[in-house]
Design a protein around this motif. Structure first.
Motif, PDB file in Angstrom:
ATOM      1  N   THR A 104       0.950  -1.203  -0.127  1.00  0.00           N
ATOM      2  CA  THR A 104      -0.002  -0.138   0.101  1.00  0.00           C
ATOM      3  C   THR A 104       0.792   1.183   0.100  1.00  0.00           C
ATOM      4  OG1 THR A 104      -1.774  -1.349   1.273  1.00  0.00           O
ATOM      5  CG2 THR A 104      -2.057   1.284   1.265  1.00  0.00           C
ATOM      6  N   VAL A 105       0.653   2.067  -0.827  1.00  0.00           N
ATOM      7  CA  VAL A 105       1.043   3.527  -0.932  1.00  0.00           C
ATOM      8  C   VAL A 105       0.221   4.645  -0.817  1.00  0.00           C
ATOM      9  CG1 VAL A 105       3.161   2.858  -2.388  1.00  0.00           C
ATOM     10  CG2 VAL A 105       1.100   3.444  -3.363  1.00  0.00           C
ATOM     11  N   PHE A 106       0.618   5.658  -0.015  1.00  0.00           N
ATOM     12  CA  PHE A 106      -0.369   6.732   0.176  1.00  0.00           C
ATOM     13  C   PHE A 106       0.374   8.132  -0.368  1.00  0.00           C
ATOM     14  CE2 PHE A 106      -0.568   3.744   3.680  1.00  0.00           C
ATOM     15  CZ  PHE A 106      -1.978   3.633   3.937  1.00  0.00           C
ATOM     16  N   LYS A 107      -0.437   8.752  -0.903  1.00  0.00           N
ATOM     17  CA  LYS A 107      -0.017   9.900  -1.768  1.00  0.00           C
ATOM     18  C   LYS A 107      -0.735  11.114  -1.331  1.00  0.00           C
ATOM     19  CE  LYS A 107       1.812  11.938  -6.003  1.00  0.00           C
ATOM     20  NZ  LYS A 107       1.669  11.868  -7.240  1.00  0.00           N
ATOM     21  N   LEU A 108      -0.016  12.146  -0.335  1.00  0.00           N
ATOM     22  CA  LEU A 108      -0.798  13.245   0.158  1.00  0.00           C
ATOM     23  C   LEU A 108      -0.841  14.531  -0.760  1.00  0.00           C
ATOM     24  CD1 LEU A 108      -2.316  13.895   2.703  1.00  0.00           C
ATOM     25  CD2 LEU A 108      -0.139  15.039   3.604  1.00  0.00           C
ATOM     26  N   ILE A 109      -1.934  15.056  -1.272  1.00  0.00           N
ATOM     27  CA  ILE A 109      -1.765  16.221  -2.148  1.00  0.00           C
ATOM     28  C   ILE A 109      -2.637  17.273  -1.373  1.00  0.00           C
ATOM     29  CG2 ILE A 109      -2.543  16.970  -4.250  1.00  0.00           C
ATOM     30  CD1 ILE A 109      -2.496  14.094  -5.245  1.00  0.00           C
ATOM     31  N   TYR A 110      -1.936  18.260  -0.904  1.00  0.00           N
ATOM     32  CA  TYR A 110      -2.515  19.640  -0.343  1.00  0.00           C
ATOM     33  C   TYR A 110      -3.469  20.140  -1.245  1.00  0.00           C
ATOM     34  CZ  TYR A 110       0.788  18.455   3.434  1.00  0.00           C
ATOM     35  OH  TYR A 110       1.335  18.108   4.483  1.00  0.00           O
ATOM     36  N   THR A 111      -4.707  20.541  -0.783  1.00  0.00           N
ATOM     37  CA  THR A 111      -5.665  21.146  -1.638  1.00  0.00           C
ATOM     38  C   THR A 111      -5.649  22.790  -1.212  1.00  0.00           C
ATOM     39  OG1 THR A 111      -7.149  20.900  -0.024  1.00  0.00           O
ATOM     40  CG2 THR A 111      -7.137  19.333  -1.824  1.00  0.00           C
ATOM     41  N   ASN A 112      -4.837  23.420  -0.371  1.00  0.00           N
ATOM     42  CA  ASN A 112      -4.716  24.737  -0.009  1.00  0.00           C
ATOM     43  C   ASN A 112      -3.311  25.130   0.499  1.00  0.00           C
ATOM     44  OD1 ASN A 112      -4.637  23.763   2.480  1.00  0.00           O
ATOM     45  ND2 ASN A 112      -6.659  24.387   3.131  1.00  0.00           N
ATOM     46  N   LYS A 113      -3.022  26.398   0.447  1.00  0.00           N
ATOM     47  CA  LYS A 113      -1.682  26.766   0.690  1.00  0.00           C
ATOM     48  C   LYS A 113      -1.052  26.710   2.163  1.00  0.00           C
ATOM     49  CE  LYS A 113      -1.322  30.113  -3.223  1.00  0.00           C
ATOM     50  NZ  LYS A 113      -1.032  31.566  -3.483  1.00  0.00           N
ATOM     51  N   GLU A 114      -2.312  26.740   2.865  1.00  0.00           N
ATOM     52  CA  GLU A 114      -1.963  26.635   4.406  1.00  0.00           C
ATOM     53  C   GLU A 114      -1.684  25.120   4.956  1.00  0.00           C
ATOM     54  OE1 GLU A 114      -5.098  27.940   3.450  1.00  0.00           O
ATOM     55  OE2 GLU A 114      -4.046  29.914   3.408  1.00  0.00           O
ATOM     56  N   LYS A 115      -1.805  24.134   3.959  1.00  0.00           N
ATOM     57  CA  LYS A 115      -1.609  22.784   4.268  1.00  0.00           C
ATOM     58  C   LYS A 115      -2.463  22.297   5.189  1.00  0.00           C
ATOM     59  CE  LYS A 115       2.896  22.450   1.904  1.00  0.00           C
ATOM     60  NZ  LYS A 115       4.280  21.735   2.133  1.00  0.00           N
ATOM     61  N   THR A 116      -3.709  22.907   5.208  1.00  0.00           N
ATOM     62  CA  THR A 116      -4.611  22.103   6.395  1.00  0.00           C
ATOM     63  C   THR A 116      -5.484  20.988   5.799  1.00  0.00           C
ATOM     64  OG1 THR A 116      -6.057  24.074   5.926  1.00  0.00           O
ATOM     65  CG2 THR A 116      -4.474  24.397   7.644  1.00  0.00           C
ATOM     66  N   GLU A 117      -5.656  21.286   4.389  1.00  0.00           N
ATOM     67  CA  GLU A 117      -6.597  20.251   3.750  1.00  0.00           C
ATOM     68  C   GLU A 117      -5.881  19.487   2.688  1.00  0.00           C
ATOM     69  OE1 GLU A 117     -10.251  21.574   2.631  1.00  0.00           O
ATOM     70  OE2 GLU A 117     -10.815  23.010   4.442  1.00  0.00           O
ATOM     71  N   ALA A 118      -6.059  18.092   2.663  1.00  0.00           N
ATOM     72  CA  ALA A 118      -5.324  17.314   1.622  1.00  0.00           C
ATOM     73  C   ALA A 118      -6.076  16.166   1.296  1.00  0.00           C
ATOM     74  CB  ALA A 118      -4.247  17.017   2.237  1.00  0.00           C
ATOM     75  N   ILE A 119      -6.103  15.670   0.154  1.00  0.00           N
ATOM     76  CA  ILE A 119      -6.614  14.739  -0.418  1.00  0.00           C
ATOM     77  C   ILE A 119      -5.421  13.501  -0.210  1.00  0.00           C
ATOM     78  CG2 ILE A 119      -7.137  13.294  -2.547  1.00  0.00           C
ATOM     79  CD1 ILE A 119      -8.358  16.082  -3.444  1.00  0.00           C
ATOM     80  N   LEU A 120      -5.710  12.315   0.431  1.00  0.00           N
ATOM     81  CA  LEU A 120      -4.983  10.963   0.709  1.00  0.00           C
ATOM     82  C   LEU A 120      -5.230  10.108  -0.295  1.00  0.00           C
ATOM     83  CD1 LEU A 120      -2.429   9.960   2.334  1.00  0.00           C
ATOM     84  CD2 LEU A 120      -4.144   8.916   3.960  1.00  0.00           C
ATOM     85  N   ASN A 121      -4.480   9.914  -1.241  1.00  0.00           N
ATOM     86  CA  ASN A 121      -4.615   8.914  -2.358  1.00  0.00           C
ATOM     87  C   ASN A 121      -4.228   7.637  -1.572  1.00  0.00           C
ATOM     88  OD1 ASN A 121      -6.359  10.119  -4.365  1.00  0.00           O
ATOM     89  ND2 ASN A 121      -4.479  11.329  -4.946  1.00  0.00           N
ATOM     90  N   VAL A 122      -4.911   6.363  -1.678  1.00  0.00           N
ATOM     91  CA  VAL A 122      -4.464   5.079  -1.169  1.00  0.00           C
ATOM     92  C   VAL A 122      -4.426   4.220  -2.467  1.00  0.00           C
ATOM     93  CG1 VAL A 122      -4.704   3.135   0.198  1.00  0.00           C
ATOM     94  CG2 VAL A 122      -5.674   5.523   0.956  1.00  0.00           C
ATOM     95  N   GLY A 123      -3.292   3.463  -2.650  1.00  0.00           N
ATOM     96  CA  GLY A 123      -3.028   3.038  -4.073  1.00  0.00           C
ATOM     97  C   GLY A 123      -2.075   1.889  -3.667  1.00  0.00           C
ATOM     98  N   PHE A 124      -1.542   1.100  -4.685  1.00  0.00           N
ATOM     99  CA  PHE A 124      -0.576   0.050  -4.759  1.00  0.00           C
ATOM    100  C   PHE A 124       0.833   0.489  -5.109  1.00  0.00           C
ATOM    101  CE2 PHE A 124      -4.779  -2.336  -5.241  1.00  0.00           C
ATOM    102  CZ  PHE A 124      -4.728  -2.712  -3.760  1.00  0.00           C
ATOM    103  N   ASN A 125       1.790  -0.075  -4.694  1.00  0.00           N
ATOM    104  CA  ASN A 125       3.152  -0.060  -5.390  1.00  0.00           C
ATOM    105  C   ASN A 125       3.330  -1.335  -6.134  1.00  0.00           C
ATOM    106  OD1 ASN A 125       5.796   0.673  -5.650  1.00  0.00           O
ATOM    107  ND2 ASN A 125       6.337   0.216  -3.646  1.00  0.00           N
ATOM    108  N   PHE A 126       3.426  -1.046  -7.268  1.00  0.00           N
ATOM    109  CA  PHE A 126       3.698  -2.144  -8.447  1.00  0.00           C
ATOM    110  C   PHE A 126       5.221  -2.330  -8.725  1.00  0.00           C
ATOM    111  CE2 PHE A 126      -0.935  -1.594  -9.276  1.00  0.00           C
ATOM    112  CZ  PHE A 126      -1.391  -2.715  -8.694  1.00  0.00           C
ATOM    113  N   GLN A 127       5.827  -1.325  -8.235  1.00  0.00           N
ATOM    114  CA  GLN A 127       7.374  -1.532  -8.694  1.00  0.00           C
ATOM    115  C   GLN A 127       8.021  -2.646  -7.975  1.00  0.00           C
ATOM    116  OE1 GLN A 127       8.885   2.215  -7.124  1.00  0.00           O
ATOM    117  NE2 GLN A 127       7.869   3.274  -8.743  1.00  0.00           N
ATOM    118  N   LYS A 128       8.765  -3.142  -8.910  1.00  0.00           N
ATOM    119  CA  LYS A 128       9.939  -4.383  -8.469  1.00  0.00           C
ATOM    120  C   LYS A 128      11.104  -3.869  -8.137  1.00  0.00           C
ATOM    121  CE  LYS A 128       6.618  -7.750  -9.781  1.00  0.00           C
ATOM    122  NZ  LYS A 128       6.165  -8.525  -9.006  1.00  0.00           N
ATOM    123  N   LYS A 129      11.682  -4.606  -7.100  1.00  0.00           N
ATOM    124  CA  LYS A 129      12.935  -4.379  -6.571  1.00  0.00           C
ATOM    125  C   LYS A 129      14.225  -5.020  -7.371  1.00  0.00           C
ATOM    126  CE  LYS A 129      11.932  -3.859  -1.799  1.00  0.00           C
ATOM    127  NZ  LYS A 129      12.130  -4.556  -0.435  1.00  0.00           N
ATOM    128  N   GLY A 130      14.912  -4.198  -7.767  1.00  0.00           N
ATOM    129  CA  GLY A 130      16.115  -4.565  -8.431  1.00  0.00           C
ATOM    130  C   GLY A 130      16.715  -4.259  -9.714  1.00  0.00           C
TER     131      GLY A 130
END
Length: 118
Positions: free
Chosen positions: A92-118
């Motif tokens: 699971t990966v979390f990507k936080l994207i702020y929606t205002n300049k004060e960084k008080t509100e944000a969207i937290l996108n939850v997804g998958f990490n499909f990258q392979k090591k190596g």
């Protein structure tokens, strides 16, 4: 493959020259490892906002208003309460994207990490 060339002085013992060359080579490898370790910094601090809108697959699932709730707790909530059993801890990966300049509100996108090591 990188090859190194050793220039030998025929007036000095060959074994001694080879030994010195090997020592310098190992020292330079150790110094490179130290430099690499210095460059790698792992940021364990988690970014949060006063209000986090949690989105899974682009759909708004819940709103978190408590800054003390960590991403791992949110992941567990998605698995146990909201019926997303596919979100395992390792992928699971979390990507936080702020929606205002004060960084008080944000969207937290939850997804998958499909990258392979190596």
């Amino acid at each position: 493959m990188k090859q190194e060339v050793l220039m030998l002085n025929l007036f000095e013992p060959v074994e001694e020259q080879i030994r010195k060359f090997e020592e310098e080579k190992s020292k330079s490898k150790e110094e490179n490892k130290k430099e690499i370790k210095k460059e790698i910094k792992i940021n364990t601090e988690e970014e949060t906002a006063d209000v986090r809108i949690v989105k899974v697959y682009g759909n708004e699932v819940l709103v978190i208003r408590d800054r003390n709730i960590k991403n791992e707790e949110i992941r567990r909530m998605l698995v146990e309460q909201y019926g997303y059993p596919e979100f395992t801890k390792e992928e699971t990966v979390f990507k936080l994207i702020y929606t205002n300049k004060e960084k008080t509100e944000a969207i937290l996108n939850v997804g998958f990490n499909f990258q392979k090591k190596g």
